[in-house]
Design an enzyme around this catalytic site. Structure first.
Site, PDB file in Angstrom:
ATOM      1  N   SER A 187      -4.779  14.922 -27.660  1.00  0.00           N
ATOM      2  CA  SER A 187      -3.687  14.361 -28.468  1.00  0.00           C
ATOM      3  C   SER A 187      -2.330  14.843 -27.963  1.00  0.00           C
ATOM      4  O   SER A 187      -1.332  14.111 -28.048  1.00  0.00           O
ATOM      5  CB  SER A 187      -3.871  14.685 -29.962  1.00  0.00           C
ATOM      6  OG  SER A 187      -3.650  16.045 -30.208  1.00  0.00           O
ATOM      7  N   ASN A 188      -2.260  16.060 -27.427  1.00  0.00           N
ATOM      8  CA  ASN A 188      -0.988  16.514 -26.828  1.00  0.00           C
ATOM      9  C   ASN A 188      -0.674  15.715 -25.572  1.00  0.00           C
ATOM     10  O   ASN A 188       0.485  15.365 -25.332  1.00  0.00           O
ATOM     11  CB  ASN A 188      -1.046  18.014 -26.518  1.00  0.00           C
ATOM     12  CG  ASN A 188      -0.709  18.864 -27.728  1.00  0.00           C
ATOM     13  OD1 ASN A 188       0.432  18.916 -28.153  1.00  0.00           O
ATOM     14  ND2 ASN A 188      -1.724  19.495 -28.309  1.00  0.00           N
ATOM     15  N   MET A 202      -9.178  24.813 -22.107  1.00  0.00           N
ATOM     16  CA  MET A 202      -9.854  25.986 -22.663  1.00  0.00           C
ATOM     17  C   MET A 202     -10.393  26.941 -21.590  1.00  0.00           C
ATOM     18  O   MET A 202     -11.502  27.455 -21.715  1.00  0.00           O
ATOM     19  CB  MET A 202     -10.980  25.518 -23.595  1.00  0.00           C
ATOM     20  CG  MET A 202     -10.460  24.819 -24.824  1.00  0.00           C
ATOM     21  SD  MET A 202      -9.282  25.845 -25.754  1.00  0.00           S
ATOM     22  CE  MET A 202      -8.998  24.849 -27.193  1.00  0.00           C
ATOM     23  N   ILE A 205      -9.027  30.284 -18.981  1.00  0.00           N
ATOM     24  CA  ILE A 205      -7.932  31.208 -18.684  1.00  0.00           C
ATOM     25  C   ILE A 205      -7.671  31.151 -17.187  1.00  0.00           C
ATOM     26  O   ILE A 205      -8.616  31.198 -16.385  1.00  0.00           O
ATOM     27  CB  ILE A 205      -8.323  32.631 -19.132  1.00  0.00           C
ATOM     28  CG1 ILE A 205      -8.403  32.652 -20.660  1.00  0.00           C
ATOM     29  CG2 ILE A 205      -7.304  33.651 -18.631  1.00  0.00           C
ATOM     30  CD1 ILE A 205      -9.124  33.843 -21.210  1.00  0.00           C
ATOM     31  N   LEU A 206      -6.411  31.024 -16.823  1.00  0.00           N
ATOM     32  CA  LEU A 206      -6.076  30.947 -15.398  1.00  0.00           C
ATOM     33  C   LEU A 206      -5.841  32.353 -14.851  1.00  0.00           C
ATOM     34  O   LEU A 206      -5.244  33.198 -15.503  1.00  0.00           O
ATOM     35  CB  LEU A 206      -4.834  30.082 -15.195  1.00  0.00           C
ATOM     36  CG  LEU A 206      -4.984  28.621 -15.633  1.00  0.00           C
ATOM     37  CD1 LEU A 206      -3.682  27.863 -15.405  1.00  0.00           C
ATOM     38  CD2 LEU A 206      -6.135  27.931 -14.912  1.00  0.00           C
ATOM     39  N   ASN A 216       1.809  26.463 -21.524  1.00  0.00           N
ATOM     40  CA  ASN A 216       0.653  26.309 -22.414  1.00  0.00           C
ATOM     41  C   ASN A 216       1.167  26.066 -23.826  1.00  0.00           C
ATOM     42  O   ASN A 216       2.274  26.497 -24.173  1.00  0.00           O
ATOM     43  CB  ASN A 216      -0.192  27.584 -22.383  1.00  0.00           C
ATOM     44  CG  ASN A 216      -1.427  27.475 -23.271  1.00  0.00           C
ATOM     45  OD1 ASN A 216      -2.103  26.422 -23.291  1.00  0.00           O
ATOM     46  ND2 ASN A 216      -1.735  28.521 -24.012  1.00  0.00           N
ATOM     47  N   HIS A 251      -0.078  26.755 -27.821  1.00  0.00           N
ATOM     48  CA  HIS A 251      -1.071  27.525 -28.581  1.00  0.00           C
ATOM     49  C   HIS A 251      -0.872  27.248 -30.074  1.00  0.00           C
ATOM     50  O   HIS A 251       0.268  27.251 -30.553  1.00  0.00           O
ATOM     51  CB  HIS A 251      -0.909  29.029 -28.288  1.00  0.00           C
ATOM     52  CG  HIS A 251      -1.918  29.857 -29.008  1.00  0.00           C
ATOM     53  ND1 HIS A 251      -3.244  29.898 -28.619  1.00  0.00           N
ATOM     54  CD2 HIS A 251      -1.817  30.624 -30.116  1.00  0.00           C
ATOM     55  CE1 HIS A 251      -3.905  30.673 -29.452  1.00  0.00           C
ATOM     56  NE2 HIS A 251      -3.069  31.127 -30.366  1.00  0.00           N
ATOM     57  N   ASP A 301      -2.380  34.166 -23.731  1.00  0.00           N
ATOM     58  CA  ASP A 301      -1.312  33.628 -24.597  1.00  0.00           C
ATOM     59  C   ASP A 301      -0.145  34.602 -24.740  1.00  0.00           C
ATOM     60  O   ASP A 301       0.452  34.721 -25.815  1.00  0.00           O
ATOM     61  CB  ASP A 301      -1.892  33.276 -25.987  1.00  0.00           C
ATOM     62  CG  ASP A 301      -3.006  32.237 -25.887  1.00  0.00           C
ATOM     63  OD1 ASP A 301      -2.886  31.319 -25.068  1.00  0.00           O
ATOM     64  OD2 ASP A 301      -3.994  32.367 -26.622  1.00  0.00           O
ATOM     65  N   GLU A 306       2.963  20.380 -32.755  1.00  0.00           N
ATOM     66  CA  GLU A 306       2.695  20.501 -31.312  1.00  0.00           C
ATOM     67  C   GLU A 306       3.216  19.265 -30.586  1.00  0.00           C
ATOM     68  O   GLU A 306       3.796  19.352 -29.505  1.00  0.00           O
ATOM     69  CB  GLU A 306       1.194  20.652 -31.055  1.00  0.00           C
ATOM     70  CG  GLU A 306       0.594  21.944 -31.585  1.00  0.00           C
ATOM     71  CD  GLU A 306      -0.856  22.139 -31.158  1.00  0.00           C
ATOM     72  OE1 GLU A 306      -1.207  21.758 -30.034  1.00  0.00           O
ATOM     73  OE2 GLU A 306      -1.643  22.682 -31.971  1.00  0.00           O
TER      74      GLU A 306
HETATM   75  C1  GAR Z   1      -4.380  22.052 -29.674  1.00  0.00           C
HETATM   76  O1  GAR Z   1      -4.288  22.440 -31.021  1.00  0.00           O
HETATM   77  C2  GAR Z   1      -3.931  23.171 -28.765  1.00  0.00           C
HETATM   78  O2  GAR Z   1      -2.879  23.929 -29.297  1.00  0.00           O
HETATM   79  C3  GAR Z   1      -5.192  24.003 -28.719  1.00  0.00           C
HETATM   80  O3  GAR Z   1      -6.224  23.066 -28.595  1.00  0.00           O
HETATM   81  C4  GAR Z   1      -5.836  21.852 -29.254  1.00  0.00           C
HETATM   82  C5  GAR Z   1      -5.987  20.727 -28.266  1.00  0.00           C
HETATM   83  O4  GAR Z   1      -5.784  19.514 -28.901  1.00  0.00           O
HETATM   84  N1  GAR Z   1      -5.185  24.915 -27.609  1.00  0.00           N
HETATM   85  C6  GAR Z   1      -5.742  26.109 -27.665  1.00  0.00           C
HETATM   86  O5  GAR Z   1      -6.318  26.532 -28.645  1.00  0.00           O
HETATM   87  C7  GAR Z   1      -5.607  26.912 -26.396  1.00  0.00           C
HETATM   88  N2  GAR Z   1      -6.042  28.236 -26.629  1.00  0.00           N
HETATM   89  P1  GAR Z   1      -5.599  18.185 -28.040  1.00  0.00           P
HETATM   90  O6  GAR Z   1      -6.732  18.151 -27.010  1.00  0.00           O
HETATM   91  O7  GAR Z   1      -5.769  17.086 -29.072  1.00  0.00           O
HETATM   92  O8  GAR Z   1      -4.246  18.205 -27.415  1.00  0.00           O
END
Ligand code: GAR
Length: 223
Positions: free
Chosen positions: A16-17, A93, A95-96, A110, A112, A148, A177
């Site tokens: 979604s991001n 998901m 870690i680099l 990133n 978070h 993070d 976000e």
């Molecule tokens: C988002 O809430 C993002 O902040 C989180 O995963 C979701 C991805 O949503 N990221 C983490 O937790 C990273 N540690 P999306 O695939 O719909 O963008």
């Protein structure tokens, strides 16, 4: 118009991001172009979203590599092959490691789902609920070698309601976000982000808003 910022978007899930970034680009709010979407998960819905918008995709699964270094090198090589200026982790998901970070210094962001430095790592929303925090939110930051822990570019605050479940809180955070990530990328595209030690300055940012829930305040109109 200035040259568009070339983005590589790293995803693992729903995307979604990614969709928000695509939408802001298509609405000319974000002066960027997505050169490639890279997923470590071949089943990520984010890949379908990219394909719908004719964006090149690459699937790089960590199981196919014998070491973290090789996996990270494959990602870095793909970013370079697509001449990416800035890599953005959008629900990625993994870690680099320094293998990739050293090749893209302050060129990886990133997002978070918590107000860092609170609740880093997995399930930031669940951690905030279980802790009993009254506010949580989301953070866009540069990626460093910690979890993070890199310099913070922008944060948005949302309340944690007593009636919240992980799903309702996650949805409230996600709406923010989708605003702050395109904004952070646009500031980067405009060359307005300066980092000193771990403090980030946005050059000629918006008028400080001491009551606002975005900090720094948004200077772009989000969708
Ligand atoms: C988002 O809430 C993002 O902040 C989180 O995963 C979701 C991805 O949503 N990221 C983490 O937790 C990273 N540690 P999306 O695939 O719909 O963008």
């Amino acid at each position: 118009m200035e040259k568009k910022l070339s983005l590589g978007v790293l995803v693992s899930g729903s995307g979604s991001n990614l969709q928000s970034i695509i939408d802001h680009i298509e609405q000319d709010r974000l002066n960027a172009a997505i050169a490639v979407v890279i997923s470590n998960n071949p089943h990520a819905y984010a890949l379908t979203r990219a394909e719908k918008h004719h964006i090149p995709t690459a699937v790089i699964t960590h199981e196919t590599f014998s070491s973290r270094e090789e996996f990270d090198r494959a990602i870095a090589d793909t970013l370079d092959a697509y001449a990416v200026d800035l890599a953005v982790m959008a629900g990625f998901m993994r870690i680099l490691s320094p293998h990739i970070l050293n090749r893209f210094p302050q060129r990886i962001m990133n997002i978070h789902p918590a107000l860092l430095p609170s609740f880093p790592g997995l399930h930031g929303q669940r951690q905030a609920l279980e802790y009993g925090a009254r506010f949580s939110g989301c953070t866009v930051h540069f990626v460093d070698a910690g979890i993070d822990s890199g310099p913070i570019i922008i944060q948005a605050v949302v309340p944690v309601l007593e009636t919240d479940t992980e799903d309702t809180l996650s949805a409230r955070i996600l709406r923010e976000e989708h605003r702050i990530y395109p904004q952070a990328i646009q500031w980067y595209a405009e060359g307005r982000i300066q980092v000193h030690n771990r403090q980030v300055k946005i050059i000629a940012g918006g008028i400080p808003d001491t009551d606002g829930h975005h900090n720094p305040p948004l200077t772009m109109t989000s969708l």
